[in-house]
Design a protein around this motif. Structure first.
Motif, mmCIF file in Angstrom:
data_model
loop_
_atom_site.group_PDB
_atom_site.id
_atom_site.type_symbol
_atom_site.label_atom_id
_atom_site.label_comp_id
_atom_site.label_asym_id
_atom_site.label_seq_id
_atom_site.Cartn_x
_atom_site.Cartn_y
_atom_site.Cartn_z
ATOM 1 N N GLN A 1 55.229 18.487 31.182
ATOM 2 C CA GLN A 1 55.510 18.080 29.836
ATOM 3 C C GLN A 1 55.549 16.571 29.763
ATOM 4 O OE1 GLN A 1 58.851 20.161 28.217
ATOM 5 N NE2 GLN A 1 57.988 22.176 28.637
ATOM 6 N N VAL A 2 56.591 16.009 29.133
ATOM 7 C CA VAL A 2 56.656 14.563 28.922
ATOM 8 C C VAL A 2 57.928 14.016 29.551
ATOM 9 C CG1 VAL A 2 56.747 12.728 27.206
ATOM 10 C CG2 VAL A 2 55.348 14.763 26.781
ATOM 11 N N GLN A 3 57.784 12.933 30.286
ATOM 12 C CA GLN A 3 58.932 12.253 30.869
ATOM 13 C C GLN A 3 59.073 10.880 30.233
ATOM 14 O OE1 GLN A 3 56.337 13.367 33.264
ATOM 15 N NE2 GLN A 3 57.307 15.339 32.897
ATOM 16 N N LEU A 4 60.322 10.497 29.991
ATOM 17 C CA LEU A 4 60.634 9.188 29.429
ATOM 18 C C LEU A 4 61.512 8.438 30.419
ATOM 19 C CD1 LEU A 4 61.524 10.171 25.740
ATOM 20 C CD2 LEU A 4 59.361 9.268 26.587
ATOM 21 N N VAL A 5 61.143 7.210 30.717
ATOM 22 C CA VAL A 5 61.911 6.396 31.655
ATOM 23 C C VAL A 5 62.245 5.072 30.988
ATOM 24 C CG1 VAL A 5 61.933 5.247 33.884
ATOM 25 C CG2 VAL A 5 60.807 7.473 33.639
ATOM 26 N N GLU A 6 63.558 4.806 30.858
ATOM 27 C CA GLU A 6 64.017 3.549 30.269
ATOM 28 C C GLU A 6 64.223 2.497 31.344
ATOM 29 O OE1 GLU A 6 66.417 6.794 27.902
ATOM 30 O OE2 GLU A 6 65.951 6.371 30.012
ATOM 31 N N SER A 7 64.125 1.240 30.950
ATOM 32 C CA SER A 7 64.449 0.122 31.828
ATOM 33 C C SER A 7 64.921 -1.040 30.974
ATOM 34 C CB SER A 7 63.239 -0.285 32.670
ATOM 35 O OG SER A 7 62.176 -0.679 31.835
ATOM 36 N N GLY A 8 65.592 -1.997 31.619
ATOM 37 C CA GLY A 8 65.989 -3.206 30.912
ATOM 38 C C GLY A 8 67.444 -3.292 30.530
ATOM 39 N N GLY A 9 68.225 -2.273 30.825
ATOM 40 C CA GLY A 9 69.640 -2.349 30.513
ATOM 41 C C GLY A 9 70.352 -3.325 31.434
ATOM 42 N N GLY A 10 71.639 -3.570 31.155
ATOM 43 C CA GLY A 10 72.402 -4.456 32.008
ATOM 44 C C GLY A 10 73.618 -5.010 31.314
ATOM 45 N N LEU A 11 74.142 -6.068 31.909
ATOM 46 C CA LEU A 11 75.352 -6.727 31.405
ATOM 47 C C LEU A 11 74.959 -8.056 30.772
ATOM 48 C CD1 LEU A 11 78.462 -7.048 31.270
ATOM 49 C CD2 LEU A 11 78.327 -8.065 33.562
ATOM 50 N N VAL A 12 75.479 -8.301 29.583
ATOM 51 C CA VAL A 12 75.162 -9.537 28.878
ATOM 52 C C VAL A 12 76.395 -9.984 28.106
ATOM 53 C CG1 VAL A 12 74.286 -8.349 26.820
ATOM 54 C CG2 VAL A 12 73.454 -10.646 27.368
ATOM 55 N N GLN A 13 76.515 -11.257 27.883
ATOM 56 C CA GLN A 13 77.634 -11.772 27.099
ATOM 57 C C GLN A 13 77.363 -11.599 25.612
ATOM 58 O OE1 GLN A 13 78.380 -15.855 28.376
ATOM 59 N NE2 GLN A 13 80.092 -15.131 29.608
ATOM 60 N N ALA A 14 78.424 -11.514 24.854
ATOM 61 C CA ALA A 14 78.293 -11.424 23.406
ATOM 62 C C ALA A 14 77.468 -12.595 22.890
ATOM 63 C CB ALA A 14 79.664 -11.404 22.756
ATOM 64 N N GLY A 15 76.561 -12.289 21.968
ATOM 65 C CA GLY A 15 75.660 -13.297 21.441
ATOM 66 C C GLY A 15 74.335 -13.373 22.166
ATOM 67 N N GLY A 16 74.264 -12.720 23.310
ATOM 68 C CA GLY A 16 73.048 -12.745 24.107
ATOM 69 C C GLY A 16 72.029 -11.712 23.660
ATOM 70 N N SER A 17 70.961 -11.601 24.461
ATOM 71 C CA SER A 17 69.856 -10.702 24.130
ATOM 72 C C SER A 17 69.480 -9.850 25.329
ATOM 73 C CB SER A 17 68.626 -11.508 23.695
ATOM 74 O OG SER A 17 68.886 -12.263 22.533
ATOM 75 N N LEU A 18 68.944 -8.689 25.032
ATOM 76 C CA LEU A 18 68.367 -7.797 26.038
ATOM 77 C C LEU A 18 67.174 -7.094 25.417
ATOM 78 C CD1 LEU A 18 71.336 -5.899 27.785
ATOM 79 C CD2 LEU A 18 69.753 -7.494 28.858
ATOM 80 N N ARG A 19 66.252 -6.696 26.262
ATOM 81 C CA ARG A 19 65.101 -5.925 25.794
ATOM 82 C C ARG A 19 65.006 -4.648 26.605
ATOM 83 N NH1 ARG A 19 58.682 -6.620 26.622
ATOM 84 N NH2 ARG A 19 57.941 -5.926 24.583
ATOM 85 N N LEU A 20 65.068 -3.528 25.922
ATOM 86 C CA LEU A 20 64.891 -2.237 26.566
ATOM 87 C C LEU A 20 63.436 -1.797 26.445
ATOM 88 C CD1 LEU A 20 68.036 -0.298 25.284
ATOM 89 C CD2 LEU A 20 67.761 -1.548 27.420
ATOM 90 N N SER A 21 62.971 -1.154 27.497
ATOM 91 C CA SER A 21 61.626 -0.590 27.493
ATOM 92 C C SER A 21 61.705 0.888 27.833
ATOM 93 C CB SER A 21 60.737 -1.297 28.528
ATOM 94 O OG SER A 21 60.636 -2.674 28.270
ATOM 95 N N CYS A 22 60.751 1.645 27.325
ATOM 96 C CA CYS A 22 60.685 3.065 27.618
ATOM 97 C C CYS A 22 59.229 3.465 27.753
ATOM 98 C CB CYS A 22 61.353 3.871 26.514
ATOM 99 S SG CYS A 22 61.173 5.656 26.663
ATOM 100 N N ALA A 23 58.919 4.089 28.876
ATOM 101 C CA ALA A 23 57.557 4.530 29.136
ATOM 102 C C ALA A 23 57.492 6.051 29.113
ATOM 103 C CB ALA A 23 57.096 4.008 30.492
ATOM 104 N N ALA A 24 56.560 6.569 28.344
ATOM 105 C CA ALA A 24 56.327 8.012 28.292
ATOM 106 C C ALA A 24 55.150 8.364 29.185
ATOM 107 C CB ALA A 24 56.042 8.444 26.856
ATOM 108 N N SER A 25 55.315 9.409 29.972
ATOM 109 C CA SER A 25 54.246 9.845 30.869
ATOM 110 C C SER A 25 54.228 11.364 30.940
ATOM 111 C CB SER A 25 54.436 9.249 32.270
ATOM 112 O OG SER A 25 55.658 9.714 32.834
ATOM 113 N N GLY A 26 53.184 11.887 31.584
ATOM 114 C CA GLY A 26 53.058 13.331 31.702
ATOM 115 C C GLY A 26 51.856 13.814 30.919
ATOM 116 N N TRP A 110 63.824 13.387 25.944
ATOM 117 C CA TRP A 110 64.825 12.342 26.108
ATOM 118 C C TRP A 110 64.693 11.672 27.464
ATOM 119 C CZ3 TRP A 110 68.292 11.034 22.294
ATOM 120 C CH2 TRP A 110 68.421 11.922 21.222
ATOM 121 N N GLY A 111 65.001 10.387 27.491
ATOM 122 C CA GLY A 111 65.093 9.682 28.751
ATOM 123 C C GLY A 111 66.461 9.892 29.379
ATOM 124 N N GLN A 112 66.650 9.300 30.549
ATOM 125 C CA GLN A 112 67.891 9.502 31.286
ATOM 126 C C GLN A 112 68.998 8.558 30.824
ATOM 127 O OE1 GLN A 112 65.424 7.681 32.344
ATOM 128 N NE2 GLN A 112 66.344 5.844 33.217
#
Length: 120
Positions: A1-26, A110-112
């Motif tokens: 079927q379809v697998q979703l894998v997220e990346s890009g999470g982490g710890l950041v200070q208030a006011g900062g930025s993060l970018r999450l990515s998700c790749a679908a495969s299968g 859904w991803g993990q």
């Protein structure tokens, strides 16, 4: 079927930025909508942002003007750019999609999850 894998999470200070990515495969015939949800500790999972196959987007009121969802159609990827992060954005972020994985077969996947922690 379809697998979703997220990346890009982490710890950041208030006011900062993060970018999450998700790749679908299968086995992917087609992907309709792709979305990001989040679930904070002790709370229900909530929709953060969604992007349709036509490129229309919608956001939770709490993130409008700060988060941007985008999509790479050929690569079957979805992104969430998160700016001006607040401590209340701390949560596990889940990638979600509605995809066709066989002839006339559509399902939701859904991803993990990726932890995002915003410190004060």
């Amino acid at each position: 079927q379809v697998q979703l894998v997220e990346s890009g999470g982490g710890l950041v200070q208030a006011g900062g930025s993060l970018r999450l990515s998700c790749a679908a495969s299968g086995t992917i015939f087609s992907i309709d909508r792709m979305a990001w949800y989040r679930q904070a500790s002790g709370k229900q999972r909530e929709l953060v942002a969604v992007i349709t196959s036509g490129g229309s987007t919608n956001y939770a009121d709490s993130v409008k003007g700060r988060f941007t969802i985008s999509r790479d159609y050929p690569k079957n990827m979805v992104y969430l750019q998160m700016n001006s992060l607040k401590t209340e954005d701390t949560a596990v972020y889940y990638c979600n999609c509605k995809a066709q994985w066989a002839l006339r077969m559509w399902s939701e996947f859904w991803g993990q999850g990726a932890q995002v922690t915003v410190s004060s």
